[in-house]
Design a protein around this motif. Structure first.
Motif, PDB file in Angstrom:
ATOM      1  N   LEU A 219      39.064  30.029  24.292  1.00 49.28           N
ATOM      2  CA  LEU A 219      38.670  31.427  24.461  1.00 49.28           C
ATOM      3  C   LEU A 219      37.477  31.537  25.406  1.00 49.28           C
ATOM      4  O   LEU A 219      36.402  31.029  25.112  1.00 49.28           O
ATOM      5  CB  LEU A 219      38.313  32.041  23.099  1.00 49.28           C
ATOM      6  CG  LEU A 219      37.757  33.457  23.102  1.00 49.28           C
ATOM      7  CD1 LEU A 219      38.738  34.436  23.739  1.00 49.28           C
ATOM      8  CD2 LEU A 219      37.388  33.892  21.687  1.00 49.28           C
ATOM      9  N   TRP A 220      37.679  32.205  26.546  1.00 54.54           N
ATOM     10  CA  TRP A 220      36.606  32.469  27.497  1.00 54.54           C
ATOM     11  C   TRP A 220      36.160  33.915  27.352  1.00 54.54           C
ATOM     12  O   TRP A 220      36.982  34.843  27.431  1.00 54.54           O
ATOM     13  CB  TRP A 220      37.063  32.243  28.937  1.00 54.54           C
ATOM     14  CG  TRP A 220      37.369  30.821  29.282  1.00 54.54           C
ATOM     15  CD1 TRP A 220      37.399  29.743  28.452  1.00 54.54           C
ATOM     16  CD2 TRP A 220      37.693  30.312  30.587  1.00 54.54           C
ATOM     17  NE1 TRP A 220      37.712  28.601  29.134  1.00 54.54           N
ATOM     18  CE2 TRP A 220      37.912  28.915  30.446  1.00 54.54           C
ATOM     19  CE3 TRP A 220      37.827  30.898  31.844  1.00 54.54           C
ATOM     20  CZ2 TRP A 220      38.245  28.106  31.535  1.00 54.54           C
ATOM     21  CZ3 TRP A 220      38.163  30.093  32.930  1.00 54.54           C
ATOM     22  CH2 TRP A 220      38.364  28.710  32.776  1.00 54.54           C
ATOM     23  N   VAL A 221      34.853  34.121  27.149  1.00 50.67           N
ATOM     24  CA  VAL A 221      34.265  35.455  27.075  1.00 50.67           C
ATOM     25  C   VAL A 221      33.267  35.565  28.223  1.00 50.67           C
ATOM     26  O   VAL A 221      32.244  34.867  28.233  1.00 50.67           O
ATOM     27  CB  VAL A 221      33.577  35.681  25.709  1.00 50.67           C
ATOM     28  CG1 VAL A 221      32.961  37.071  25.651  1.00 50.67           C
ATOM     29  CG2 VAL A 221      34.581  35.491  24.572  1.00 50.67           C
ATOM     30  N   LEU A 222      33.584  36.422  29.190  1.00 51.47           N
ATOM     31  CA  LEU A 222      32.842  36.462  30.452  1.00 51.47           C
ATOM     32  C   LEU A 222      32.299  37.865  30.712  1.00 51.47           C
ATOM     33  O   LEU A 222      33.051  38.836  30.826  1.00 51.47           O
ATOM     34  CB  LEU A 222      33.754  36.040  31.610  1.00 51.47           C
ATOM     35  CG  LEU A 222      34.577  34.749  31.401  1.00 51.47           C
ATOM     36  CD1 LEU A 222      35.522  34.537  32.577  1.00 51.47           C
ATOM     37  CD2 LEU A 222      33.655  33.556  31.218  1.00 51.47           C
TER      38      LEU A 222
ATOM     39  N   LEU B   8      42.918  32.150  26.351  1.00 47.79           N
ATOM     40  CA  LEU B   8      42.656  33.580  26.235  1.00 47.79           C
ATOM     41  C   LEU B   8      41.364  33.884  26.974  1.00 47.79           C
ATOM     42  O   LEU B   8      40.473  33.022  27.081  1.00 47.79           O
ATOM     43  CB  LEU B   8      42.512  34.012  24.770  1.00 47.79           C
ATOM     44  CG  LEU B   8      43.701  33.827  23.824  1.00 47.79           C
ATOM     45  CD1 LEU B   8      43.736  32.406  23.286  1.00 47.79           C
ATOM     46  CD2 LEU B   8      43.603  34.800  22.651  1.00 47.79           C
ATOM     47  N   ALA B   9      41.223  35.117  27.459  1.00 45.69           N
ATOM     48  CA  ALA B   9      40.000  35.526  28.143  1.00 45.69           C
ATOM     49  C   ALA B   9      39.688  36.978  27.822  1.00 45.69           C
ATOM     50  O   ALA B   9      40.589  37.810  27.717  1.00 45.69           O
ATOM     51  CB  ALA B   9      40.132  35.336  29.655  1.00 45.69           C
ATOM     52  N   VAL B  10      38.401  37.255  27.660  1.00 43.33           N
ATOM     53  CA  VAL B  10      37.902  38.618  27.518  1.00 43.33           C
ATOM     54  C   VAL B  10      36.804  38.773  28.549  1.00 43.33           C
ATOM     55  O   VAL B  10      35.877  37.949  28.599  1.00 43.33           O
ATOM     56  CB  VAL B  10      37.334  38.886  26.104  1.00 43.33           C
ATOM     57  CG1 VAL B  10      36.876  40.332  25.987  1.00 43.33           C
ATOM     58  CG2 VAL B  10      38.364  38.564  25.033  1.00 43.33           C
ATOM     59  N   LEU B  11      36.893  39.810  29.392  1.00 35.81           N
ATOM     60  CA  LEU B  11      35.871  39.939  30.427  1.00 35.81           C
ATOM     61  C   LEU B  11      35.601  41.395  30.769  1.00 35.81           C
ATOM     62  O   LEU B  11      36.423  42.279  30.527  1.00 35.81           O
ATOM     63  CB  LEU B  11      36.249  39.153  31.678  1.00 35.81           C
ATOM     64  CG  LEU B  11      37.465  39.556  32.495  1.00 35.81           C
ATOM     65  CD1 LEU B  11      37.127  40.646  33.500  1.00 35.81           C
ATOM     66  CD2 LEU B  11      37.996  38.350  33.260  1.00 35.81           C
ATOM     67  N   THR B  12      34.430  41.611  31.336  1.00 34.22           N
ATOM     68  CA  THR B  12      34.055  42.899  31.915  1.00 34.22           C
ATOM     69  C   THR B  12      33.808  42.687  33.400  1.00 34.22           C
ATOM     70  O   THR B  12      33.354  41.620  33.821  1.00 34.22           O
ATOM     71  CB  THR B  12      32.767  43.455  31.282  1.00 34.22           C
ATOM     72  OG1 THR B  12      31.674  42.579  31.583  1.00 34.22           O
ATOM     73  CG2 THR B  12      32.905  43.591  29.782  1.00 34.22           C
ATOM     74  N   THR B  13      34.102  43.691  34.189  1.00 32.55           N
ATOM     75  CA  THR B  13      33.778  43.658  35.611  1.00 32.55           C
ATOM     76  C   THR B  13      33.856  45.066  36.171  1.00 32.55           C
ATOM     77  O   THR B  13      34.674  45.878  35.738  1.00 32.55           O
ATOM     78  CB  THR B  13      34.710  42.725  36.403  1.00 32.55           C
ATOM     79  OG1 THR B  13      34.377  42.788  37.794  1.00 32.55           O
ATOM     80  CG2 THR B  13      36.171  43.115  36.223  1.00 32.55           C
ATOM     81  N   HIS B  14      32.971  45.362  37.117  1.00 34.12           N
ATOM     82  CA  HIS B  14      33.009  46.651  37.816  1.00 34.12           C
ATOM     83  C   HIS B  14      33.875  46.557  39.070  1.00 34.12           C
ATOM     84  O   HIS B  14      34.039  47.550  39.779  1.00 34.12           O
ATOM     85  CB  HIS B  14      31.590  47.085  38.201  1.00 34.12           C
ATOM     86  CG  HIS B  14      30.754  47.497  37.024  1.00 34.12           C
ATOM     87  ND1 HIS B  14      31.020  48.622  36.270  1.00 34.12           N
ATOM     88  CD2 HIS B  14      29.661  46.929  36.451  1.00 34.12           C
ATOM     89  CE1 HIS B  14      30.133  48.742  35.298  1.00 34.12           C
ATOM     90  NE2 HIS B  14      29.295  47.727  35.385  1.00 34.12           N
ATOM     91  N   GLN B  15      34.402  45.369  39.354  1.00 34.53           N
ATOM     92  CA  GLN B  15      35.205  45.169  40.549  1.00 34.53           C
ATOM     93  C   GLN B  15      36.691  45.135  40.205  1.00 34.53           C
ATOM     94  O   GLN B  15      37.068  44.721  39.118  1.00 34.53           O
ATOM     95  CB  GLN B  15      34.831  43.841  41.229  1.00 34.53           C
ATOM     96  CG  GLN B  15      33.381  43.766  41.671  1.00 34.53           C
ATOM     97  CD  GLN B  15      33.001  42.374  42.118  1.00 34.53           C
ATOM     98  OE1 GLN B  15      32.179  41.706  41.502  1.00 34.53           O
ATOM     99  NE2 GLN B  15      33.600  41.915  43.204  1.00 34.53           N
ATOM    100  N   ALA B  16      37.504  45.590  41.144  1.00 35.81           N
ATOM    101  CA  ALA B  16      38.956  45.490  40.983  1.00 35.81           C
ATOM    102  C   ALA B  16      39.368  44.087  41.410  1.00 35.81           C
ATOM    103  O   ALA B  16      39.286  43.735  42.581  1.00 35.81           O
ATOM    104  CB  ALA B  16      39.661  46.539  41.832  1.00 35.81           C
ATOM    105  N   VAL B  17      39.772  43.270  40.454  1.00 33.83           N
ATOM    106  CA  VAL B  17      40.118  41.874  40.729  1.00 33.83           C
ATOM    107  C   VAL B  17      41.518  41.600  40.190  1.00 33.83           C
ATOM    108  O   VAL B  17      41.838  41.941  39.046  1.00 33.83           O
ATOM    109  CB  VAL B  17      39.113  40.911  40.071  1.00 33.83           C
ATOM    110  CG1 VAL B  17      39.513  39.472  40.323  1.00 33.83           C
ATOM    111  CG2 VAL B  17      37.705  41.177  40.594  1.00 33.83           C
ATOM    112  N   ASP B  18      42.336  40.987  41.012  1.00 31.00           N
ATOM    113  CA  ASP B  18      43.693  40.649  40.617  1.00 31.00           C
ATOM    114  C   ASP B  18      43.716  39.237  40.051  1.00 31.00           C
ATOM    115  O   ASP B  18      43.504  38.265  40.779  1.00 31.00           O
ATOM    116  CB  ASP B  18      44.632  40.752  41.827  1.00 31.00           C
ATOM    117  CG  ASP B  18      46.079  40.441  41.471  1.00 31.00           C
ATOM    118  OD1 ASP B  18      46.455  40.673  40.316  1.00 31.00           O
ATOM    119  OD2 ASP B  18      46.817  39.966  42.352  1.00 31.00           O
ATOM    120  N   ILE B  19      43.944  39.118  38.749  1.00 37.24           N
ATOM    121  CA  ILE B  19      44.070  37.809  38.112  1.00 37.24           C
ATOM    122  C   ILE B  19      45.518  37.364  38.283  1.00 37.24           C
ATOM    123  O   ILE B  19      46.438  38.052  37.831  1.00 37.24           O
ATOM    124  CB  ILE B  19      43.698  37.869  36.619  1.00 37.24           C
ATOM    125  CG1 ILE B  19      42.301  38.469  36.437  1.00 37.24           C
ATOM    126  CG2 ILE B  19      43.781  36.486  36.000  1.00 37.24           C
ATOM    127  CD1 ILE B  19      41.176  37.676  37.038  1.00 37.24           C
TER     128      ILE B  19
END
Length: 204
Positions: A151-154, A182-193
């Motif tokens: 689990l990655w929390v970023l 699994l990943a949980v993240l916040t970002t103000h940028q539009a990023v395509d995973i």
């Protein structure tokens, strides 16, 4: 599997959010959205077990994280919006010290490989106080190169990164999801995973 049930956050006399529910399976990512002050970082800290919710519960593999203790911490990798590096240490020293604190084995060759992946090879022996903000962020992110925790929390991982570094990190997160992480993240940028299923949760 990571689940949240009816989470509530109260700061002072203000309720930041209530009734928050989500469920993540292996290979899925939760993208937290919301204005500044909406409680995104607080929710991440709840997921990490650092901040207790005012109400509700978070479970890992069906068990409340508060009862799992060290068993939960062993599957969790948390990267906050602050870099959490020591300015007087070099990137190599910071990376190896972080691994040691996490109880992980990281050889010098693996550490150098990670620093090369983030574009810091040649600066591995330079004290971090001489690095730019973007380079300091890369030192922090180098922890993820060999990270195998489920689990990655970023928290805002793409801050201060150039376009190439954003694409590299998106690919790294995608590879983690492809492995069943699994990943949980916040970002103000539009990023395509580039891999995995993305769920969105907006705090208002």
């Amino acid at each position: 599997m990571l689940e949240a049930f009816d989470l509530e956050c109260i700061r002072g006399e203000r309720r930041l959010f209530a009734g928050v529910d989500f469920r993540l399976e292996g290979g899925e990512m939760l993208f937290l959205q919301g204005k500044n002050g909406s409680g995104k970082t607080t929710l991440l800290r709840m997921i990490c077990g650092l901040t207790p919710p005012a109400a509700g519960e978070i479970r890992w593999q069906g068990a409340a994280i508060g009862r799992l203790g060290e068993d939960y911490r062993e599957v969790l990798c948390y990267l906050g919006h602050l870099n959490a590096i020591k300015e007087e240490l070099t990137p190599l020293e910071n990376l190896t010290a972080s691994a040691k604190l996490a109880g992980e084995t990281l050889t010098e060759d693996e550490a150098l490989d990670a620093l090369e992946a983030v574009g810091l090879l040649g600066r591995e022996d330079l004290p971090c106080k001489y690095l730019s903000q973007g380079q300091k962020r890369r030192v922090a992110l180098s922890r993820l190169v060999h990270e195998k925790r489920a689990l990655w929390v970023l928290d805002e991982p793409f801050v201060a990164l150039d376009v190439a570094a954003v694409a590299w990190l998106a690919g790294l997160i995608g590879a983690h999801l492809q492995r069943g992480g699994l990943a949980v993240l916040t970002t103000h940028q539009a990023v395509d995973i580039p891999a995995g299923a993305v769920k969105e949760l907006k705090l208002s």
